[in-house]
Design a protein around this motif. Structure first.
Motif, PDB file in Angstrom:
ATOM      1  N   GLN A 182      21.365  10.047 -10.316  1.00  0.00           N
ATOM      2  CA  GLN A 182      21.472  11.132 -11.295  1.00  0.00           C
ATOM      3  C   GLN A 182      20.215  11.183 -12.167  1.00  0.00           C
ATOM      4  O   GLN A 182      19.728  12.262 -12.493  1.00  0.00           O
ATOM      5  CB  GLN A 182      22.722  10.960 -12.151  1.00  0.00           C
ATOM      6  CG  GLN A 182      22.983  12.167 -13.026  1.00  0.00           C
ATOM      7  CD  GLN A 182      24.335  12.099 -13.712  1.00  0.00           C
ATOM      8  OE1 GLN A 182      25.128  11.209 -13.460  1.00  0.00           O
ATOM      9  NE2 GLN A 182      24.590  13.045 -14.578  1.00  0.00           N
ATOM     10  N   LEU A 183      19.674  10.011 -12.511  1.00  0.00           N
ATOM     11  CA  LEU A 183      18.413   9.954 -13.264  1.00  0.00           C
ATOM     12  C   LEU A 183      17.290  10.567 -12.435  1.00  0.00           C
ATOM     13  O   LEU A 183      16.485  11.351 -12.945  1.00  0.00           O
ATOM     14  CB  LEU A 183      18.082   8.507 -13.644  1.00  0.00           C
ATOM     15  CG  LEU A 183      16.716   8.292 -14.299  1.00  0.00           C
ATOM     16  CD1 LEU A 183      16.605   9.068 -15.602  1.00  0.00           C
ATOM     17  CD2 LEU A 183      16.472   6.808 -14.523  1.00  0.00           C
ATOM     18  N   ALA A 184      17.237  10.228 -11.153  1.00  0.00           N
ATOM     19  CA  ALA A 184      16.211  10.789 -10.270  1.00  0.00           C
ATOM     20  C   ALA A 184      16.339  12.310 -10.203  1.00  0.00           C
ATOM     21  O   ALA A 184      15.329  13.030 -10.256  1.00  0.00           O
ATOM     22  CB  ALA A 184      16.319  10.174  -8.883  1.00  0.00           C
ATOM     23  N   ASN A 185      17.557  12.817 -10.113  1.00  0.00           N
ATOM     24  CA  ASN A 185      17.774  14.265 -10.079  1.00  0.00           C
ATOM     25  C   ASN A 185      17.332  14.924 -11.377  1.00  0.00           C
ATOM     26  O   ASN A 185      16.773  16.018 -11.367  1.00  0.00           O
ATOM     27  CB  ASN A 185      19.239  14.584  -9.793  1.00  0.00           C
ATOM     28  CG  ASN A 185      19.646  14.219  -8.383  1.00  0.00           C
ATOM     29  OD1 ASN A 185      18.815  14.152  -7.490  1.00  0.00           O
ATOM     30  ND2 ASN A 185      20.929  13.961  -8.183  1.00  0.00           N
ATOM     31  N   THR A 186      17.595  14.254 -12.496  1.00  0.00           N
ATOM     32  CA  THR A 186      17.166  14.780 -13.803  1.00  0.00           C
ATOM     33  C   THR A 186      15.649  14.824 -13.885  1.00  0.00           C
ATOM     34  O   THR A 186      15.072  15.807 -14.380  1.00  0.00           O
ATOM     35  CB  THR A 186      17.748  13.922 -14.941  1.00  0.00           C
ATOM     36  OG1 THR A 186      19.173  13.922 -14.828  1.00  0.00           O
ATOM     37  CG2 THR A 186      17.335  14.452 -16.293  1.00  0.00           C
ATOM     38  N   LEU A 187      14.991  13.764 -13.409  1.00  0.00           N
ATOM     39  CA  LEU A 187      13.526  13.737 -13.412  1.00  0.00           C
ATOM     40  C   LEU A 187      12.977  14.838 -12.511  1.00  0.00           C
ATOM     41  O   LEU A 187      11.960  15.467 -12.845  1.00  0.00           O
ATOM     42  CB  LEU A 187      13.019  12.361 -12.975  1.00  0.00           C
ATOM     43  CG  LEU A 187      13.350  11.207 -13.918  1.00  0.00           C
ATOM     44  CD1 LEU A 187      12.911   9.883 -13.320  1.00  0.00           C
ATOM     45  CD2 LEU A 187      12.738  11.418 -15.285  1.00  0.00           C
TER      46      LEU A 187
ATOM     47  N   GLY B 105       2.902   2.169  -2.622  1.00  0.00           N
ATOM     48  CA  GLY B 105       2.033   3.216  -3.162  1.00  0.00           C
ATOM     49  C   GLY B 105       2.435   3.661  -4.557  1.00  0.00           C
ATOM     50  O   GLY B 105       1.579   3.826  -5.436  1.00  0.00           O
ATOM     51  N   HIS B 106       3.723   3.837  -4.760  1.00  0.00           N
ATOM     52  CA  HIS B 106       4.199   4.261  -6.083  1.00  0.00           C
ATOM     53  C   HIS B 106       3.978   3.172  -7.126  1.00  0.00           C
ATOM     54  O   HIS B 106       3.494   3.443  -8.229  1.00  0.00           O
ATOM     55  CB  HIS B 106       5.683   4.648  -6.035  1.00  0.00           C
ATOM     56  CG  HIS B 106       5.941   5.960  -5.379  1.00  0.00           C
ATOM     57  ND1 HIS B 106       5.627   7.163  -5.960  1.00  0.00           N
ATOM     58  CD2 HIS B 106       6.472   6.263  -4.165  1.00  0.00           C
ATOM     59  CE1 HIS B 106       5.954   8.141  -5.151  1.00  0.00           C
ATOM     60  NE2 HIS B 106       6.469   7.625  -4.048  1.00  0.00           N
ATOM     61  N   LEU B 107       4.354   1.944  -6.780  1.00  0.00           N
ATOM     62  CA  LEU B 107       4.297   0.849  -7.754  1.00  0.00           C
ATOM     63  C   LEU B 107       2.884   0.345  -8.045  1.00  0.00           C
ATOM     64  O   LEU B 107       2.576  -0.002  -9.187  1.00  0.00           O
ATOM     65  CB  LEU B 107       5.155  -0.330  -7.280  1.00  0.00           C
ATOM     66  CG  LEU B 107       6.661  -0.158  -7.396  1.00  0.00           C
ATOM     67  CD1 LEU B 107       7.373  -1.349  -6.779  1.00  0.00           C
ATOM     68  CD2 LEU B 107       7.067   0.026  -8.850  1.00  0.00           C
ATOM     69  N   PHE B 108       2.047   0.286  -7.030  1.00  0.00           N
ATOM     70  CA  PHE B 108       0.758  -0.386  -7.197  1.00  0.00           C
ATOM     71  C   PHE B 108      -0.454   0.535  -7.140  1.00  0.00           C
ATOM     72  O   PHE B 108      -1.562   0.092  -7.461  1.00  0.00           O
ATOM     73  CB  PHE B 108       0.616  -1.505  -6.159  1.00  0.00           C
ATOM     74  CG  PHE B 108       1.654  -2.571  -6.322  1.00  0.00           C
ATOM     75  CD1 PHE B 108       1.596  -3.468  -7.380  1.00  0.00           C
ATOM     76  CD2 PHE B 108       2.720  -2.650  -5.446  1.00  0.00           C
ATOM     77  CE1 PHE B 108       2.567  -4.434  -7.548  1.00  0.00           C
ATOM     78  CE2 PHE B 108       3.697  -3.622  -5.603  1.00  0.00           C
ATOM     79  CZ  PHE B 108       3.621  -4.513  -6.658  1.00  0.00           C
TER      80      PHE B 108
ATOM     81  N   ALA C 106      11.167   9.077  -9.965  1.00  0.00           N
ATOM     82  CA  ALA C 106      12.317   9.676  -9.263  1.00  0.00           C
ATOM     83  C   ALA C 106      12.277   9.341  -7.774  1.00  0.00           C
ATOM     84  O   ALA C 106      13.296   8.970  -7.186  1.00  0.00           O
ATOM     85  CB  ALA C 106      12.330  11.189  -9.463  1.00  0.00           C
ATOM     86  N   LEU C 107      11.110   9.450  -7.181  1.00  0.00           N
ATOM     87  CA  LEU C 107      10.979   9.136  -5.758  1.00  0.00           C
ATOM     88  C   LEU C 107      11.206   7.648  -5.499  1.00  0.00           C
ATOM     89  O   LEU C 107      11.839   7.269  -4.510  1.00  0.00           O
ATOM     90  CB  LEU C 107       9.613   9.567  -5.247  1.00  0.00           C
ATOM     91  CG  LEU C 107       9.366  11.081  -5.239  1.00  0.00           C
ATOM     92  CD1 LEU C 107       7.910  11.393  -4.925  1.00  0.00           C
ATOM     93  CD2 LEU C 107      10.293  11.789  -4.277  1.00  0.00           C
ATOM     94  N   LEU C 108      10.724   6.819  -6.393  1.00  0.00           N
ATOM     95  CA  LEU C 108      10.903   5.375  -6.268  1.00  0.00           C
ATOM     96  C   LEU C 108      12.382   4.997  -6.363  1.00  0.00           C
ATOM     97  O   LEU C 108      12.870   4.166  -5.588  1.00  0.00           O
ATOM     98  CB  LEU C 108      10.091   4.656  -7.342  1.00  0.00           C
ATOM     99  CG  LEU C 108       9.953   3.153  -7.225  1.00  0.00           C
ATOM    100  CD1 LEU C 108       9.334   2.746  -5.905  1.00  0.00           C
ATOM    101  CD2 LEU C 108       9.116   2.621  -8.382  1.00  0.00           C
TER     102      LEU C 108
END
Length: 164
Positions: A3-8, A94-97, A153-155
């Motif tokens: 739900q947080l990802a959807n909000t983002l 890729g997202h994190l680093f 959100a993707l992460l």
């Protein structure tokens, strides 16, 4: 968490819904500039700069949406040839680093320039131009924040998916 990802996602969807109209506005203003210059001999530096401002705003604020819809530039020399599980690991790495640290660095290094620009309400790029360079520079950290939100959100989605 999804739900947080959807909000983002909705943040970048909303921003994209608004800034997409800048593409049409840019075209109309550029058409007006060309007609004014060649048909009537009129020229306006502020009008020319407005195209630059609209282009910068569209590009910078729609970057998070571009990431959302997976239309960003991807160097997939290896990515396309590996399994879904390996692609997931590459995306998480890729997202994190790469992406998030780059955006955090961009905010950190651009902030003094943005702050100083606002402190003096930095004026036009050219004589007779738009007196709002401080707004243009403000797009840099806003761009980075929108990309970070979309990356987060993707992460969240990547980590929520159970891949065998």
């Amino acid at each position: 968490m999804l739900q947080l990802a959807n909000t983002l996602d909705k943040v970048n969807l909303g921003v994209a819904y608004v800034v997409r109209w800048l593409a049409l506005a840019m075209m109309l203003v550029q058409f007006t500039i060309v007609v004014g210059r060649y048909a009537f001999g009129l020229n306006s530096i502020a009008l020319q700069e407005s195209v630059l401002y609209m282009h910068a705003t569209l590009f910078m604020l729609a970057a998070g949406y571009t990431l959302l819809v997976d239309k960003h530039v991807r160097v997939d020399v290896f990515y396309a040839k590996v399994s879904a599980a390996a692609q997931r690991r590459i995306d998480i790495f890729g997202h994190l680093f790469l992406l998030m640290p780059s955006m955090i660095a961009l905010i950190y290094w651009s902030w003094p320039s943005v702050r100083n620009s606002w402190a003096i309400f930095e004026g036009p790029i050219s004589v007779g131009g738009i007196e709002a360079v401080f707004l243009l520079k403000s797009l840099i950290p806003v761009f980075a924040v929108l990309v970070i939100l979309q990356s987060l959100a993707l992460l969240i989605r990547l980590l929520a998916v159970k891949v065998p």
